[in-house]
Write an enzyme that holds these catalytic residues in place. Structure first.
Site, PDB file in Angstrom:
ATOM      1  N   GLU A 198     -29.893 -87.722 -38.643  1.00 13.99           N
ATOM      2  CA  GLU A 198     -30.683 -88.354 -38.477  1.00 13.99           C
ATOM      3  C   GLU A 198     -31.327 -90.158 -38.058  1.00 13.99           C
ATOM      4  OE1 GLU A 198     -34.754 -86.033 -37.290  1.00 13.99           O
ATOM      5  OE2 GLU A 198     -32.977 -84.672 -36.583  1.00 13.99           O
ATOM      6  N   ASN A 241     -25.640 -85.676 -40.261  1.00 10.49           N
ATOM      7  CA  ASN A 241     -25.905 -84.747 -39.451  1.00 10.49           C
ATOM      8  C   ASN A 241     -27.281 -85.379 -37.927  1.00 10.49           C
ATOM      9  OD1 ASN A 241     -26.489 -82.383 -38.073  1.00 10.49           O
ATOM     10  ND2 ASN A 241     -28.659 -82.123 -39.217  1.00 10.49           N
ATOM     11  N   HIS A 277     -29.166 -78.748 -30.128  1.00  8.03           N
ATOM     12  CA  HIS A 277     -30.191 -79.337 -29.649  1.00  8.03           C
ATOM     13  C   HIS A 277     -30.331 -79.003 -27.589  1.00  8.03           C
ATOM     14  CE1 HIS A 277     -32.451 -78.396 -33.350  1.00  8.03           C
ATOM     15  NE2 HIS A 277     -32.149 -79.385 -33.313  1.00  8.03           N
ATOM     16  N   GLU A 306     -27.497 -77.060 -35.736  1.00  8.08           N
ATOM     17  CA  GLU A 306     -29.045 -76.298 -34.895  1.00  8.08           C
ATOM     18  C   GLU A 306     -29.065 -75.740 -34.080  1.00  8.08           C
ATOM     19  OE1 GLU A 306     -32.114 -79.568 -36.320  1.00  8.08           O
ATOM     20  OE2 GLU A 306     -30.372 -79.842 -37.754  1.00  8.08           O
ATOM     21  N   ASP A 308     -29.739 -74.892 -30.574  1.00  6.08           N
ATOM     22  CA  ASP A 308     -30.669 -74.202 -29.408  1.00  6.08           C
ATOM     23  C   ASP A 308     -30.500 -73.982 -28.123  1.00  6.08           C
ATOM     24  OD1 ASP A 308     -32.194 -76.527 -30.457  1.00  6.08           O
ATOM     25  OD2 ASP A 308     -33.606 -75.463 -31.303  1.00  6.08           O
TER      26      ASP A 308
HETATM   27  O1  G3I Z   1     -45.787 -74.620 -43.029  1.00  7.26           O
HETATM   28  C1  G3I Z   1     -47.256 -75.696 -42.829  1.00  7.26           C
HETATM   29  C2  G3I Z   1     -48.612 -74.468 -42.320  1.00  7.26           C
HETATM   30  O2  G3I Z   1     -48.359 -73.989 -43.850  1.00  7.26           O
HETATM   31  C3  G3I Z   1     -49.423 -75.823 -41.804  1.00  7.26           C
HETATM   32  O3  G3I Z   1     -50.666 -74.358 -41.504  1.00  7.26           O
HETATM   33  C4  G3I Z   1     -48.785 -75.533 -40.604  1.00  7.26           C
HETATM   34  C5  G3I Z   1     -50.400 -76.369 -39.669  1.00  7.26           C
HETATM   35  O4  G3I Z   1     -49.159 -77.936 -38.445  1.00  7.26           O
HETATM   36  O5  G3I Z   1     -48.068 -76.315 -40.148  1.00  7.26           O
HETATM   37  C6  G3I Z   1     -46.604 -75.737 -41.121  1.00  7.26           C
HETATM   38  O6  G3I Z   1     -45.436 -76.236 -41.392  1.00  7.26           O
HETATM   39  C7  G3I Z   1     -45.143 -76.649 -40.372  1.00  7.26           C
HETATM   40  C8  G3I Z   1     -43.796 -76.305 -40.007  1.00  7.26           C
HETATM   41  O7  G3I Z   1     -42.544 -77.245 -39.205  1.00  7.26           O
HETATM   42  C9  G3I Z   1     -43.299 -74.904 -40.800  1.00  7.26           C
HETATM   43  O8  G3I Z   1     -43.401 -74.391 -40.277  1.00  7.26           O
HETATM   44  C10 G3I Z   1     -45.085 -77.975 -40.153  1.00  7.26           C
HETATM   45  O9  G3I Z   1     -45.903 -78.326 -38.982  1.00  7.26           O
HETATM   46  C11 G3I Z   1     -43.762 -78.308 -38.913  1.00  7.26           C
HETATM   47  O10 G3I Z   1     -43.981 -79.942 -38.314  1.00  7.26           O
HETATM   48  C12 G3I Z   1     -42.611 -78.789 -39.034  1.00  7.26           C
HETATM   49  O11 G3I Z   1     -42.048 -78.457 -37.951  1.00  7.26           O
HETATM   50  C13 G3I Z   1     -40.150 -78.511 -38.386  1.00  7.26           C
HETATM   51  C14 G3I Z   1     -39.392 -80.084 -38.464  1.00  7.26           C
HETATM   52  O12 G3I Z   1     -38.467 -79.662 -38.386  1.00  7.26           O
HETATM   53  C15 G3I Z   1     -40.270 -81.354 -38.510  1.00  7.26           C
HETATM   54  O13 G3I Z   1     -39.399 -82.173 -38.454  1.00  7.26           O
HETATM   55  C16 G3I Z   1     -39.138 -77.505 -38.000  1.00  7.26           C
HETATM   56  O14 G3I Z   1     -40.712 -76.170 -38.569  1.00  7.26           O
HETATM   57  C17 G3I Z   1     -38.348 -77.254 -38.017  1.00  7.26           C
HETATM   58  O15 G3I Z   1     -36.973 -76.391 -36.897  1.00  7.26           O
HETATM   59  C18 G3I Z   1     -37.472 -79.061 -37.293  1.00  7.26           C
HETATM   60  O16 G3I Z   1     -35.942 -78.533 -37.497  1.00  7.26           O
HETATM   61  C19 G3I Z   1     -35.582 -79.864 -37.969  1.00  7.26           C
HETATM   62  C20 G3I Z   1     -34.287 -80.161 -38.283  1.00  7.26           C
HETATM   63  O17 G3I Z   1     -35.023 -80.328 -39.376  1.00  7.26           O
HETATM   64  C21 G3I Z   1     -33.443 -81.501 -38.079  1.00  7.26           C
HETATM   65  N1  G3I Z   1     -32.855 -81.256 -36.872  1.00  7.26           N
HETATM   66  C22 G3I Z   1     -34.487 -81.060 -36.293  1.00  7.26           C
HETATM   67  C23 G3I Z   1     -35.088 -80.205 -36.177  1.00  7.26           C
HETATM   68  C24 G3I Z   1     -35.990 -79.725 -34.906  1.00  7.26           C
HETATM   69  O18 G3I Z   1     -36.961 -80.785 -34.753  1.00  7.26           O
END
Ligand code: G3I
Length: 503
Positions: A198, A241, A277, A306, A308
């Protein structure tokens, strides 16, 4: 950033790597994982059937087997039969849930750690690495012969605060150390790395996104990262990516130009990841396949990384079908990863964008994807594809149709070239009468050879390449034209185009 937009292998598969060993050359076998061997086996089968070469004759019973193969019953197995993988993002903290693991193990043969390989997870403070959570996913995958995509080495998001506060010199050292330590830890175990993620802005500017890397190291940070990555694990495919690059638009064109530049200057890049996405704000566009094709023509692999698609029912299924068909129509599109196993844990859970619902039930979208991977369709195509279907016909035609009494002409143009190779296109045009098939002989310049050719079939004998229409672009009305394209290695001298014939 993306917030706003955004194996188990077939029960039949274990015998196939052995078969692959007998039909693949030593360089093809060298360093391959078992799963890659399976994929290569199916790719070799597809090519053999489509080209009808002597090699295909030698395969005899295997070809017959391919023609009569039963439909696969899982996504991974069906994709393998197409020479592709079918993967999912995996969250380590879900691996203790039985339904999650069963679905993962049954359906998918590639995994991408959803968050566990990001910089904040692996190196939360400088020089202190924590591989444990990602290791669990990698070990789970390896134990089941699944491949792993590494996601991601250099990204502006999920970047610990300490990285952003470094001076340029220290940031360069930190980026080098991070890539080196991470890739060394899993050296030889990661099929493809998202080296940079990105890096471009949304919108019409085509500009780079502001980030500590861009702002302090300058635009060259991307190629620096790719060069470091290649030196650490030469066996891993190195991908760029991004999201909102799935159709032809300013952002995807900016990425296209970067990849083209990298290829022309020998910067190591092997693949481009299209995140995929999709929702009503970012729908699947009509030019999805065309966009993949233009990247593939640069000489890189394509991966849907990715995927969806928000929605439900038949509408969601139709969109999935469109995307998977688009990938299958592009021979360099090597695999698809959906961004999660179940709607329950999707980052866009409320949009129910995945193939299994919150109770792990297969959705209509699942059935559509499986059907397409098995070579079927749920809706007939309304327009002929712009690239040849990558699946062999179940029964090859025994007698070719007549060529028609008309004539044709063939003209060549170079699309792009680089040190040691070029992409070219030949336009085939019918004369004053309609034609139903055509043949164009090419004589390759000394030392050059075609490494891939699309929108037609070809056979090679010495420096002569005989190109014939695909089964969908042989018929041309009077004055109508079609094209085929190819990539050449070994020099920049154009081929000599012989006389187009219709018999
Ligand atoms: O694990 C913590 C947890 O302990 C905490 O209580 C909670 C509170 O906010 O957060 C949890 O972490 C979260 C994590 O996902 C796991 O669920 C983060 O806040 C959250 O920001 C994070 O989001 C991820 C996101 O990237 C961050 O940018 C998504 O799971 C993940 O699917 C997403 O993936 C991205 C790719 O890497 C790049 N392309 C876009 C895609 C979707 O945004």
């Amino acid at each position: 950033m993306a917030e706003k937009n955004a194996s188990k292998v077939s029960a039949r598969a274990p015998s196939k790597p052995t078969a692959a060993c007998t039909i693949l050359t030593t360089p093809q076998r060298k360093g391959r994982t078992t799963m890659e061997m399976q994929v290569l086996w199916h790719t070799a089968m597809r090519k053999a059937v489509v080209l009808g070469t002597a090699g295909a004759m030698a395969l005899g019973g295997m070809v017959a087997m391919a023609g009569t193969a039963e439909a696969a019953t899982t996504l991974g197995a069906a994709a393998t039969q197409q020479g592709r993988y079918f993967g999912t993002a995996v969250a380590n903290n879900r691996l203790s849930e039985t339904d999650y693991v069963n679905t993962l193990n049954t359906e998918f043969n590639s995994v991408t750690p959803e968050n566990e390989m990001k910089w904040d997870a692996l190196e939360p403070s400088r020089g202190s690495f924590n591989f444990a959570n990602a290791d669990k996913i990698v070990n789970h995958a390896k134990a089941r012969n699944m491949q792993v995509r590494g996601h991601t080495l250099v990204w502006h998001s999920q970047l610990p605060g300490w990285v952003g506060s470094l001076s340029a010199d220290e940031l360069r050292k930190a980026m080098t150390t991070h890539i080196t330590e991470v890739m060394t830890h899993w050296k030889g175990q990661i099929a493809a790395w998202d080296v940079v993620n990105e890096a471009y802005q949304d919108g019409s500017s085509g500009a780079r996104r502001s980030s500590p890397f861009q702002d302090k190291l300058g635009a060259g940070y991307i190629e620096e990262a790719f060069k470091i990555a290649r030196s650490v694990d030469p066996a891993a495919k190195l991908c760029y990516n991004d999201y909102n690059t799935d159709g032809v638009n300013a952002k995807s064109t900016a990425v296209y130009n970067m990849v083209k530049d990298f290829k022309s200057r020998g910067v190591p890049i092997d693949c481009v990841g299209f995140q995929g996405h999709f929702n009503s704000n970012s729908p699947v566009t009509a030019d999805f396949q065309q966009n993949l094709e233009r990247f593939a023509a640069l000489g890189v692999d394509i991966q849907l990384t990715e995927l969806d698609i928000e929605g439900s029912g038949s509408e969601q299924a139709a969109n999935y079908e469109k995307v998977v068909k688009g990938c299958l129509a592009v021979s360099r599109c090597t695999g698809i990863t959906v961004w999660g196993v179940t709607d329950k844990y999707s980052w866009r859970s409320s949009g129910t964008p995945l193939l299994f619902d919150g109770s792990y039930q297969k959705k209509p979208a699942y059935t559509a994807v499986l059907n397409v991977l098995n070579g079927g369709t749920t809706t007939p195509p309304t327009t002929p594809p712009t690239t040849p279907p990558t699946t062999p016909p179940t029964t090859p035609p025994t007698t070719p149709p007549p060529g028609g009494s008309g004539s044709c002409t063939a003209t060549f143009k170079t699309d792009s070239s680089w040190s040691g190779g070029y992409n070219g296109t030949v336009t085939v045009k019918a004369g004053s009468s309609a034609i139903t098939r055509w043949t164009v002989p090419l004589t390759m310049a000394s030392g050059t050879s075609i490494t891939s050719l699309w929108n037609a079939t070809h056979t090679t004998s010495g420096s002569t390449v005989t190109v014939k229409n695909s089964n969908w672009n042989g018929s041309l009305a009077a004055g109508a034209s079609t094209t085929f394209s190819f990539t050449v290695n070994g020099g920049n001298t154009a081929p000599t185009v012989g006389t187009c014939s219709t018999s």
